[in-house]
Write an enzyme that holds these catalytic residues in place. Structure first.
Site, PDB file in Angstrom:
ATOM      1  N   SER A   1       0.843  -1.199   0.000  1.00  0.00           N
ATOM      2  CA  SER A   1       0.000   0.000   0.000  1.00  0.00           C
ATOM      3  C   SER A   1       0.873   1.241   0.000  1.00  0.00           C
ATOM      4  CB  SER A   1      -0.900   0.028   1.239  1.00  0.00           C
ATOM      5  OG  SER A   1      -0.166   0.433   2.382  1.00  0.00           O
ATOM      6  N   ASP A   2       0.346   2.318  -0.585  1.00  0.00           N
ATOM      7  CA  ASP A   2       0.976   3.603  -0.324  1.00  0.00           C
ATOM      8  C   ASP A   2       0.729   3.927   1.148  1.00  0.00           C
ATOM      9  OD1 ASP A   2       2.292   6.003  -0.593  1.00  0.00           O
ATOM     10  OD2 ASP A   2       1.163   6.640  -2.350  1.00  0.00           O
ATOM     11  N   TRP A   3       1.561   4.768   1.711  1.00  0.00           N
ATOM     12  CA  TRP A   3       1.510   5.038   3.154  1.00  0.00           C
ATOM     13  C   TRP A   3       0.206   5.775   3.488  1.00  0.00           C
ATOM     14  CZ3 TRP A   3       5.128   2.205   1.761  1.00  0.00           C
ATOM     15  CH2 TRP A   3       6.131   1.745   2.621  1.00  0.00           C
TER      16      TRP A   3
END
Length: 741
Positions: A267-269
């Site tokens: 995932s992106d943060w």
């Protein structure tokens, strides 16, 4: 250091296991590197508890996720990229950890790499940044970025590879291969349709299937199928109403279903928003959640992530089958066996002179000479006695700021420093500020060492610059954008196409004062140039990292002959861009509809017969090139055949130089609307004065195909096509017709 200690303990454990497992000197399958990875994955999986499996699916710190110490499986450590290895941060905070040995080599931004149009430079880039990541014991590099340049206002365009899917596809593959040769996973981002920073966490993108498959997916597909990327990062935005980090259509149907991706989806943060969707819709590893994962005052907040305790409870209750966590852990274990569990991966190197030299070479090849009337450049130091340098960007460090790509560079040679180092022995160098933009630059505890504050008024600054310009032999204005909020910066888009800080006024006044004016624009985006006809020479350069000033100086005096070409179109005004002309940016009520469809960049200007300020693929040289007439090795192409096109290129000047020969294909009788032409080949050819070389491109039916949404397949139709050879998207040299049967 903590990470290295843990790794050492893991391998000590493995050594003990080797001698004592079931009383024999034999490795268990998962530790035996002679066994196929899939056997090792299944063996390791069979030995893990449910709690250990879930722990691998979410972060345990800002940039790490758990391994399985009991089995000698190390933690995973990620780092931002894609332009250099980020300084260490505290375990649970964004602030720096205070290390004194984590200052990296800052490499040019990916727009600069794309502007080289050189696959060898991409391979070099991947190799050296992979070595830096490996030395710092990272096994996931969060890059490269390949989102398409849809609007020049996107604050994050500087991190990507331009507007054309073919160019991005060909440039991303060697980068990935170079990184992964070091035993570090390239995590290609942001999948997919992350083309603006405005409302990036909430916007739902509506795009037709043709545009999705023809424009926005090809670079990701090449990364997976040609580059064999080991990791993909999801995007923040939504598509078909689902967040991209857990999206059935993007991750399950396309990435794993159609492309057979066998790596890990990260995932992106903060990109995860739902436990059930993240369980079933293709996500493997969750990082940076803040909604319930970093609740104020929570103890061990990472346990509250969507794929942490909530996931474990669903598994323990039987509401979710264990096979769902097994799918994720298989991918994570596969990552481990390719990286941290690969005892043959090299050790890497960090902050070396070799890496700095590689960055300089990439920067030199990516700098674009946009205009050079009267041969103002290169500067003849035998005849030039006084050089005036004007502009904040001449002294402003650019490795700090811009969001997650901000770095703590070992050093950074600013443009003025590079000019002084190269020219000060032969000419007098004078500096005038010209304008004050953003005198502060700080990101995550990294601060500028140069004080840029200046209290003088705009009028005073311009008056000083003009006075000095009248006395100089040549004036170098070094301005453009910076990496402050609202310019080239993550999280926020630009407000306009124009230059900030009244730079247009400075340039106009300098042009009146001295006819030998060179405007050097530093940016990751196109800018408006209302003064373009008043200025004899214009250079487009980029955020070029550690050796940026050295590279620029070498171009200015002709030590290096400029050979970069634009990876995106410079429009005269915003309305010359399809997304803006159709009022399709940034969207309404969190809904962004890509009304321009497949007509992005030069495809749009071709369709609307718009003359750009500077074309996609444009770039000049200090020498000249002459093209012959393109020829084809056959007149007809069968569905299973290939066809080749050849053209001779000659250096007709008196300097060695490199030309980028571009092949475009035009479909002359398609049943569906198609672009006037599309890039399908390019080659950078180096030529000595008077030297001639033949460049050959070979294509098959895939270069002639379009995506048929009704059939959900690529289609190549019978009929006539043109193979078009150009020095840019508008500088067409010759064409030849052929037929697909």
């Amino acid at each position: 250091m903590l990470n290295q200690v843990k790794m050492l303990l893991c391998f000590l454990f493995i050594g003990s296991f080797t001698m004592n497992a079931v009383g024999q000197n034999a490795l268990p399958v998962y530790l035996d590197e002679s066994k196929p990875i899939e056997e090792r994955v299944e063996d390791a999986l069979s030995r893990m508890t449910l709690e250990e499996k879930v722990a691998m699916c979410h972060a345990q710190s800002k940039f790490s996720s758990a391994g399985v110490p009991r089995l000698g499986i190390p933690e995973n450590w990620a780092t931002d990229g894609p332009h250099g290895i980020r300084p260490e941060v505290l375990w649970d905070e964004w602030e720096q950890a205070g290390w004194t040995n984590d200052s990296c080599i800052a490499f040019p931004a990916l727009t600069a790499l794309a502007a080289t149009w050189n696959k060898d430079m991409s391979a070099l880039y991947g190799k050296v940044i992979g070595e830096e990541a490996r030395y710092r014991n990272k096994n996931i590099l969060l890059g490269p970025g390949v989102n398409i340049y849809r609007t020049p206002l996107n604050g994050r365009n500087f991190e990507y590879m331009g507007e054309d899917p073919f160019l991005a596809s060909k440039m991303v593959v060697p980068y990935i291969q170079g990184v992964q040769a070091n035993g570090v996973a390239a995590c290609v981002k942001h999948f997919a349709l992350n083309n603006q920073e405005v409302d990036r966490h909430t916007v739902n993108v509506n795009v037709d299937d043709r545009a999705l498959y023809e424009i926005y997916l090809p670079a990701f597909k090449a990364a997976v199928q040609e580059g064999n990327a080991w990791a993909i990062m999801g995007a923040y935005n939504r598509y078909k109403g689902e967040w991209a980090c857990h999206n059935q259509y993007l991750l399950n149907d396309i990435l794993r279903g159609e492309w057979k991706f066998d790596g890990v989806v990260v995932s992106d943060w903060g990109g995860v928003n739902n436990t059930m969707q993240s369980i079933y819709n293709g996500l493997d590893m969750e990082f940076g959640s803040w909604t319930n994962g970093l609740s104020e005052g929570a103890s061990n907040a990472y346990d509250n992530y969507y794929l942490a305790k909530p996931f474990l409870k669903l598994l323990q209750s039987g509401e979710v089958k264990e096979e769902e966590v097994n799918k994720k852990v298989r991918n994570i274990l596969r990552l481990a066996f390719r990286t941290t569990m690969n005892t043959k991966r090299p050790w890497g190197s960090f902050g070396t002179a070799e890496h700095a030299a590689a960055g300089r070479k990439i920067a030199e090849e990516g700098i674009v000479l946009l205009k050079n009337d009267n041969n103002t450049l290169p500067i003849d130091l035998n005849k030039t006695k006084k050089i005036l340098v004007v502009g904040e960007n001449a002294i402003k460090p650019m490795t700090v700021g811009g969001g997650s790509s901000s770095l703590k560079a070992k050093y950074e040679i600013a443009p003025l420093d590079g000019i002084m180092n190269r020219m000060a022995k032969q000419a007098e160098i004078i500096y005038a500020r010209g304008y004050v933009g953003d005198p502060t630059s700080e990101y995550n505890g990294v601060k500028l060492k140069r004080d840029l504050h200046d209290a003088r008024s705009e009028a005073e600054l311009i008056a000083e610059a003009v006075k000095l310009a009248k006395e100089a032999d040549i004036v170098l204005f070094i301005g453009g954008l910076n990496k402050s909020e609202g310019q080239d910066c993550e999280g926020v888009d630009r407000e306009s196409l124009g230059l900030p800080y009244a730079q247009d006024k400075v340039i106009t006044e300098l042009a009146k004062a001295n006819k030998n004016l060179v405007v050097i624009n530093i940016s990751g985006n196109a800018i408006a140039m209302p003064w373009v006809k008043e200025v004899p020479s214009i250079i487009q350069t980029w955020y070029n990292g550690t050796e940026s000033g050295t590279a620029l100086a070498s171009i200015l005096v002709g030590d290096a002959n400029p050979s970069g070409k634009l990876p995106f179109t410079f429009p005269v005004k915003l309305d010359d861009n399809g997304a803006h002309k159709l009022h399709a940016y940034p969207g309404v009520d969190k809904e962004a509809t890509y009304k321009e469809s497949i007509f992005v960049g030069y495809r749009w200007t071709d369709k609307e017969n718009i003359k750009p300020l500077f074309s996609f693929g444009h770039g000049l040289s200090y020498t000249t090139f002459e093209y012959g007439k393109v020829t084809a090795n056959k007149k007809e192409l069968g569905l299973n055949d290939k066809i080749s096109f050849s053209v001779k290129v000659k250096n007709t000047g008196n300097r060695e130089g490199a030309e980028i020969v571009q092949l475009y294909i035009s479909d002359l009788q398609s049943s569906l609307p198609r672009p006037l032409k599309e890039l399908k080949g390019f080659e950078k050819v180096n030529l000595k004065p008077g030297e001639e070389k033949e460049v050959t491109f070979t294509i098959d039916k895939s270069a002639l195909s379009f995506f048929d949404a009704d059939k959900h397949d690529w289609v190549a139709e019978n009929g006539d096509f043109d193979a078009v050879i150009g020095a840019s998207a508008t500088d067409i040299k010759s064409k030849v017709k052929f037929t697909l049967k």
